[in-house]
Design a protein around this motif. Structure first.
Motif: not given
Length: 131
Positions: A75-87
Motif C-alpha cells: 500500500x505504501x508503494x501504491x500511495x507513493x506512485x499516486x503521490x508522484x502522479x498527483x504532483x
C-alpha cells in the motif's frame, strides 16, 4: 553493647520473624510435593503444555505481523506512485489555472455585465445617478 548493635540485632530479629511464615509455607509445599509426586509431574506437564501453546501463539503472531508488513509495504508503494502522479498533475495544472484566471479577469474588465431586461438597466442607471 552499643545502641547501633542493639538496632542491628532488633532489625535482624524482625526480619527473621517476618520470614518465618513464608518458610513454613514453603516447607508445607515441599512436604506436599514429596507426598504426591504425581501432582508435581502433572504440574510440570501442564506448565510445559502452556509453554508450547504460548510459543505456538507467538509464531502465529509473527506470521500475522509478516503478512501485515507485506500488505502495508504494498500500500505504501501504491500511495507513493499516486503521490508522484498527483504532483505531476499539479505542476501541469498550476500554469493553466493561472492563465484561465487571467483570461477571466480580462473578460470581466472588458465587458460590462449583460442586463437581461429593461428594468435592470433602468435600476442600474438610477443607482449610478444616486452616487
Amino acid at each position: 553493647m552499643t545502641t547501633l548493635e542493639w538496632i542491628a540485632q532488633g532489625t535482624l530479629l524482625l526480619l527473621l520473624a517476618a520470614a518465618l511464615p513464608l518458610l513454613l509455607r514453603v516447607a508445607h509445599g515441599v512436604a506436599a510435593l514429596r507426598r504426591d509426586p504425581a501432582a508435581l509431574s502433572g504440574a510440570a506437564e501442564a506448565l510445559a503444555a502452556s509453554v508450547r501453546d504460548a510459543e505456538a501463539a507467538l509464531e502465529r503472531l509473527r506470521a500475522a505481523g509478516g503478512a501485515t508488513e507485506a500488505a502495508l509495504a504494498t500500500r505504501i508503494a501504491a500511495a507513493e506512485s499516486l503521490r508522484q502522479d498527483l504532483r505531476f498533475l499539479l505542476e501541469r495544472a498550476e500554469p493553466l489555472a493561472d492563465r484561465l484566471e487571467a483570461a477571466v479577469a480580462r473578460g470581466r474588465a472588458a465587458a460590462p455585465p449583460a442586463l437581461a431586461s429593461r428594468a435592470e438597466r433602468d435600476l442600474l442607471l438610477a443607482l449610478e445617478r444616486a452616487r
